[in-house]
Enzyme design. Sequence first.
Site, PDB file in Angstrom:
ATOM      1  N   ALA A 124       0.794  -1.226   0.000  1.00  0.00           N
ATOM      2  CA  ALA A 124       0.000   0.000   0.000  1.00  0.00           C
ATOM      3  C   ALA A 124       0.835   1.289   0.000  1.00  0.00           C
ATOM      4  O   ALA A 124       0.268   2.385   0.035  1.00  0.00           O
ATOM      5  CB  ALA A 124      -1.028   0.044   1.135  1.00  0.00           C
ATOM      6  N   ALA A 125       2.176   1.151  -0.065  1.00  0.00           N
ATOM      7  CA  ALA A 125       2.996   2.370  -0.124  1.00  0.00           C
ATOM      8  C   ALA A 125       2.680   3.156  -1.407  1.00  0.00           C
ATOM      9  O   ALA A 125       2.591   4.384  -1.394  1.00  0.00           O
ATOM     10  CB  ALA A 125       4.481   2.020  -0.073  1.00  0.00           C
ATOM     11  N   GLY A 126       2.495   2.433  -2.508  1.00  0.00           N
ATOM     12  CA  GLY A 126       2.138   3.093  -3.773  1.00  0.00           C
ATOM     13  C   GLY A 126       0.768   3.754  -3.680  1.00  0.00           C
ATOM     14  O   GLY A 126       0.555   4.848  -4.225  1.00  0.00           O
ATOM     15  N   ASP A 127      -0.154   3.103  -2.997  1.00  0.00           N
ATOM     16  CA  ASP A 127      -1.501   3.684  -2.842  1.00  0.00           C
ATOM     17  C   ASP A 127      -1.435   4.962  -2.014  1.00  0.00           C
ATOM     18  O   ASP A 127      -2.097   5.964  -2.318  1.00  0.00           O
ATOM     19  CB  ASP A 127      -2.437   2.670  -2.164  1.00  0.00           C
ATOM     20  CG  ASP A 127      -2.593   1.409  -2.995  1.00  0.00           C
ATOM     21  OD1 ASP A 127      -2.596   1.517  -4.236  1.00  0.00           O
ATOM     22  OD2 ASP A 127      -2.695   0.316  -2.416  1.00  0.00           O
TER      23      ASP A 127
END
Length: 312
Positions: A250-253
């Site tokens: 979820a770092a990209g999110d």
Amino acid sequence: MDGHVIVLGGLNFDLVIRGSRMPGKGESVFGKSFHTFPGGKGANQAVQLARLGVQTHMFGRVGNDIYGDQLIASLEEDGVTTDALLRDPELGTGKGWVFVDDDGDNYIIVVPEANMNWAQGELEALDELLRGSACLLCQLETPVPIVEACLVQAKDAGLMTVLNTAPATKLPADLFTHVDLLILNQTEAAFYVGRSVDGADQAQSAAEALLARGCGTVAITLGDQGAVAADGSGARHCAAFPVPAVDVTAAGDSFCAALVHALLAGADLSRALQFACASGALTVTRSGAQPSLPKLAEIRAFMESARARHVN
Ligand code: RIB
């Protein structure tokens, strides 16, 4: 910031195993832990926006099952409006199977189920949602024709249109012309430009190639090498904030939602990129998808402390 953000995207019930390594073919190995978390790229980005104080509407599909109930409840706990969520009468809620290794890197298999079971007629709800909205944010965990139709409708209505091309999927060439802000990671960027994208220089040239396809701004994340963003006025690179990597899920999110938030709040592209990198970095320091997404005050404090230490 005027108006809310609509997130069109996937919602998944994440099944997460931590272990030292994935098994090989025909092999069984022991894992270290098992947890379930609310996830899905669309839902994660909606929650991140809400934690940054943005009024957010989720537009997506879940099954008529307990997983769907749990995902809706977790969105609502964060203040995301779920009135436009659809319940699929046939298919179940999407699942994300996530393996996280000792370095915090992940391997994800998504079984999309309801997320991919759209009919064009179901976009009627979008008209109402678009009224008073500032931005539409999409990913590719929903069918491409639905994403394209929503981008066109939102662009016609004067909204800022954002596409995060995750997971990378073949797209019609003219789809990029409906996108104001395109966000990709380096693997996805390589998929679209047809050559490897490793490091800031190659990301800058990939971003320029993608700009030439008609989007307004392109941002490419580079993991521990930060991120690059380019628009008509040139490219800039933001170095990564050094953090201990617990789980990159979820770092990209987090990055996508934070970049949208900062741009809608009026930040210039360099400042917005830095804010998004800080949000993504904080997410890496925690386990799970939605539980790891930071609040606005945390990001500000983190950036302040990095500035005091002359990091970024
Ligand atoms: O970006 C992370 C997400 O990807 C996970 O929550 C998983 O559900 C997949 O959609």
